[in-house]
Write a protein that holds these residues in place. Structure first.
Motif, mmCIF file in Angstrom:
data_model
loop_
_atom_site.group_PDB
_atom_site.id
_atom_site.type_symbol
_atom_site.label_atom_id
_atom_site.label_comp_id
_atom_site.label_asym_id
_atom_site.label_seq_id
_atom_site.Cartn_x
_atom_site.Cartn_y
_atom_site.Cartn_z
ATOM 1 N N ILE A 1 -104.825 -13.264 -19.616
ATOM 2 C CA ILE A 1 -103.585 -14.065 -19.402
ATOM 3 C C ILE A 1 -102.537 -13.803 -20.527
ATOM 4 C CG2 ILE A 1 -104.428 -15.949 -21.546
ATOM 5 C CD1 ILE A 1 -103.108 -16.783 -18.127
ATOM 6 N N GLU A 2 -102.580 -13.375 -21.779
ATOM 7 C CA GLU A 2 -101.259 -12.964 -22.701
ATOM 8 C C GLU A 2 -100.340 -12.480 -22.107
ATOM 9 O OE1 GLU A 2 -105.042 -10.716 -23.798
ATOM 10 O OE2 GLU A 2 -104.879 -12.613 -22.982
ATOM 11 N N PHE A 3 -101.365 -11.209 -21.647
ATOM 12 C CA PHE A 3 -99.659 -10.683 -20.321
ATOM 13 C C PHE A 3 -99.176 -11.025 -19.552
ATOM 14 C CE2 PHE A 3 -103.173 -6.517 -21.957
ATOM 15 C CZ PHE A 3 -102.046 -6.392 -22.670
ATOM 16 N N VAL A 4 -99.665 -11.872 -18.167
ATOM 17 C CA VAL A 4 -99.148 -12.768 -17.512
ATOM 18 C C VAL A 4 -98.645 -13.508 -17.702
ATOM 19 C CG1 VAL A 4 -100.178 -14.893 -15.870
ATOM 20 C CG2 VAL A 4 -101.743 -12.433 -16.007
ATOM 21 N N ILE A 5 -98.972 -14.832 -18.975
ATOM 22 C CA ILE A 5 -97.794 -15.659 -20.054
ATOM 23 C C ILE A 5 -96.635 -14.521 -19.906
ATOM 24 C CG2 ILE A 5 -97.427 -16.732 -21.673
ATOM 25 C CD1 ILE A 5 -100.569 -17.674 -21.186
ATOM 26 N N ALA A 6 -97.011 -13.082 -21.056
ATOM 27 C CA ALA A 6 -95.681 -12.746 -20.993
ATOM 28 C C ALA A 6 -94.771 -12.351 -19.783
ATOM 29 C CB ALA A 6 -96.112 -11.346 -21.708
ATOM 30 N N ALA A 7 -95.393 -11.331 -18.806
ATOM 31 C CA ALA A 7 -94.757 -11.360 -17.622
ATOM 32 C C ALA A 7 -93.644 -12.881 -17.558
ATOM 33 C CB ALA A 7 -95.192 -10.807 -16.655
ATOM 34 N N MET A 8 -94.883 -13.854 -17.222
ATOM 35 C CA MET A 8 -93.484 -14.781 -16.954
ATOM 36 C C MET A 8 -92.498 -15.199 -17.536
ATOM 37 S SD MET A 8 -96.837 -17.040 -16.102
ATOM 38 C CE MET A 8 -96.263 -18.482 -15.122
ATOM 39 N N MET A 9 -92.798 -14.941 -19.438
ATOM 40 C CA MET A 9 -91.836 -15.022 -20.202
ATOM 41 C C MET A 9 -90.221 -14.219 -20.230
ATOM 42 S SD MET A 9 -92.482 -18.648 -21.713
ATOM 43 C CE MET A 9 -91.721 -17.811 -23.391
ATOM 44 N N PHE A 10 -91.135 -12.684 -19.743
ATOM 45 C CA PHE A 10 -89.951 -11.929 -19.701
ATOM 46 C C PHE A 10 -89.393 -11.890 -18.163
ATOM 47 C CE2 PHE A 10 -92.090 -8.816 -22.804
ATOM 48 C CZ PHE A 10 -90.649 -9.417 -23.482
ATOM 49 N N GLY A 11 -89.318 -12.718 -17.649
ATOM 50 C CA GLY A 11 -89.196 -12.713 -16.123
ATOM 51 C C GLY A 11 -88.552 -13.982 -16.351
ATOM 52 N N ALA A 12 -88.361 -14.886 -16.358
ATOM 53 C CA ALA A 12 -87.674 -15.984 -16.606
ATOM 54 C C ALA A 12 -86.670 -15.562 -17.582
ATOM 55 C CB ALA A 12 -88.429 -17.384 -16.992
ATOM 56 N N PHE A 13 -86.649 -15.364 -18.708
ATOM 57 C CA PHE A 13 -85.804 -14.992 -19.296
ATOM 58 C C PHE A 13 -84.490 -14.386 -19.120
ATOM 59 C CE2 PHE A 13 -83.581 -12.336 -23.129
ATOM 60 C CZ PHE A 13 -82.696 -13.481 -23.955
ATOM 61 N N ALA A 14 -85.320 -13.072 -17.819
ATOM 62 C CA ALA A 14 -84.166 -12.377 -17.113
ATOM 63 C C ALA A 14 -83.568 -13.275 -16.283
ATOM 64 C CB ALA A 14 -85.029 -11.163 -16.681
ATOM 65 N N ASP A 15 -84.080 -13.834 -15.349
ATOM 66 C CA ASP A 15 -83.023 -15.476 -14.582
ATOM 67 C C ASP A 15 -82.804 -16.007 -15.450
ATOM 68 O OD1 ASP A 15 -84.864 -13.887 -12.568
ATOM 69 O OD2 ASP A 15 -86.647 -15.378 -12.307
ATOM 70 N N LYS B 1 -109.223 -13.941 -12.266
ATOM 71 C CA LYS B 1 -110.168 -13.894 -13.801
ATOM 72 C C LYS B 1 -110.226 -13.147 -14.712
ATOM 73 C CE LYS B 1 -114.367 -15.480 -12.608
ATOM 74 N NZ LYS B 1 -115.625 -16.223 -12.390
ATOM 75 N N SER B 2 -110.169 -12.155 -14.272
ATOM 76 C CA SER B 2 -110.071 -10.941 -15.096
ATOM 77 C C SER B 2 -108.726 -10.938 -16.211
ATOM 78 C CB SER B 2 -110.887 -9.242 -14.448
ATOM 79 O OG SER B 2 -109.296 -9.322 -13.024
ATOM 80 N N ALA B 3 -107.906 -11.162 -15.487
ATOM 81 C CA ALA B 3 -106.012 -10.621 -15.529
ATOM 82 C C ALA B 3 -106.654 -11.388 -17.053
ATOM 83 C CB ALA B 3 -105.700 -11.547 -14.584
ATOM 84 N N VAL C 1 -113.873 -14.799 -2.883
ATOM 85 C CA VAL C 1 -114.561 -13.915 -4.097
ATOM 86 C C VAL C 1 -114.080 -12.810 -4.840
ATOM 87 C CG1 VAL C 1 -117.019 -13.342 -4.951
ATOM 88 C CG2 VAL C 1 -116.768 -15.420 -3.524
ATOM 89 N N LEU C 2 -113.210 -12.394 -3.709
ATOM 90 C CA LEU C 2 -112.762 -10.706 -5.419
ATOM 91 C C LEU C 2 -111.245 -11.135 -5.350
ATOM 92 C CD1 LEU C 2 -112.867 -7.806 -5.302
ATOM 93 C CD2 LEU C 2 -111.743 -7.615 -2.980
ATOM 94 N N ILE C 3 -110.718 -12.365 -4.995
ATOM 95 C CA ILE C 3 -109.373 -12.032 -5.671
ATOM 96 C C ILE C 3 -109.756 -13.456 -6.461
ATOM 97 C CG2 ILE C 3 -107.654 -13.920 -5.180
ATOM 98 C CD1 ILE C 3 -107.876 -13.272 -2.119
ATOM 99 N N TRP C 4 -110.922 -14.641 -6.706
ATOM 100 C CA TRP C 4 -110.705 -15.342 -7.904
ATOM 101 C C TRP C 4 -111.477 -14.493 -9.190
ATOM 102 C CZ3 TRP C 4 -108.934 -19.244 -9.231
ATOM 103 C CH2 TRP C 4 -109.877 -20.005 -10.693
ATOM 104 N N SER C 5 -112.093 -13.530 -8.870
ATOM 105 C CA SER C 5 -112.835 -12.634 -10.364
ATOM 106 C C SER C 5 -111.514 -11.527 -10.573
ATOM 107 C CB SER C 5 -114.157 -10.876 -8.783
ATOM 108 O OG SER C 5 -112.956 -10.268 -8.626
ATOM 109 N N TYR C 6 -110.973 -11.049 -9.535
ATOM 110 C CA TYR C 6 -109.321 -10.295 -10.041
ATOM 111 C C TYR C 6 -108.587 -11.179 -11.238
ATOM 112 C CZ TYR C 6 -110.316 -6.645 -6.430
ATOM 113 O OH TYR C 6 -110.999 -5.397 -6.220
#
Length: 156
Positions: free
Chosen positions: A42-56, A38-40, A31-36
């Motif tokens: 999403i635009e920052f998560v997607i941006a981080a994934m895009m920058f990481g993929a671009f770096a690779d 859900k509280s993230a 429940v605690l993990i799921w609340s974390y």
């Protein structure tokens, strides 16, 4: 059949790790993990994934320049995919990614294994030099965050 195994094995391994995670965590922890999650934001998560993929992708393309310097050419898709495979392999067996990457690059591009290891080692030296330059810049360029409080930092 071999093609299907190559596709299904990573998927089944992923499901196994999800099962293992569920098995070793308590319901309260889930429940605690799921609340974390859900509280993230999403635009920052997607941006981080895009920058990481671009770096690779950049890292895979950069390796092509090193291969050309030793007199060999490489398929761009294989070079980029080898970087992603390298990171995926490191999740399962620590530090196995560079060995896998060298063997994949050698096998698919007909480059001697010694030369692929050499170019990967040269790439690591370049990475260390860039990291050192960034470290020196952080020391030289003073930035003050003393006016920010903890809630302000978390909201940024």
């Amino acid at each position: 059949m071999k093609k299907y195994i190559k596709i299904l094995a990573p998927i089944l391994l992923g499901f196994f790790f999800i099962y293992l995670t569920i098995k070793i965590t308590t319901p309260e922890e889930r429940v605690l993990i799921w609340s974390y999650i859900k509280s993230a934001k999403i635009e920052f998560v997607i941006a981080a994934m895009m920058f990481g993929a671009f770096a690779d992708v950049i890292r895979g393309l950069r390796w092509r320049f090193l291969a050309k310097a030793v007199g060999h050419s490489s398929n761009p898709l294989v070079s980029i995919a080898s970087v992603f495979m390298c990171y995926s392999s490191n999740l399962i067996i620590t530090r196995s990614g560079e060995i896998l990457r060298a063997t994949v690059l050698s096998g698919y591009n007909n480059i001697p294994l010694g030369k692929t290891f050499g170019t990967i080692a040269a790439e690591r030296v370049i990475d260390m030099m860039i990291s050192f330059i960034i470290l020196v810049l952080v020391w030289i360029l003073p930035v003050s965050y003393t006016h920010l409080t903890l809630p302000t930092i978390l909201l940024v």
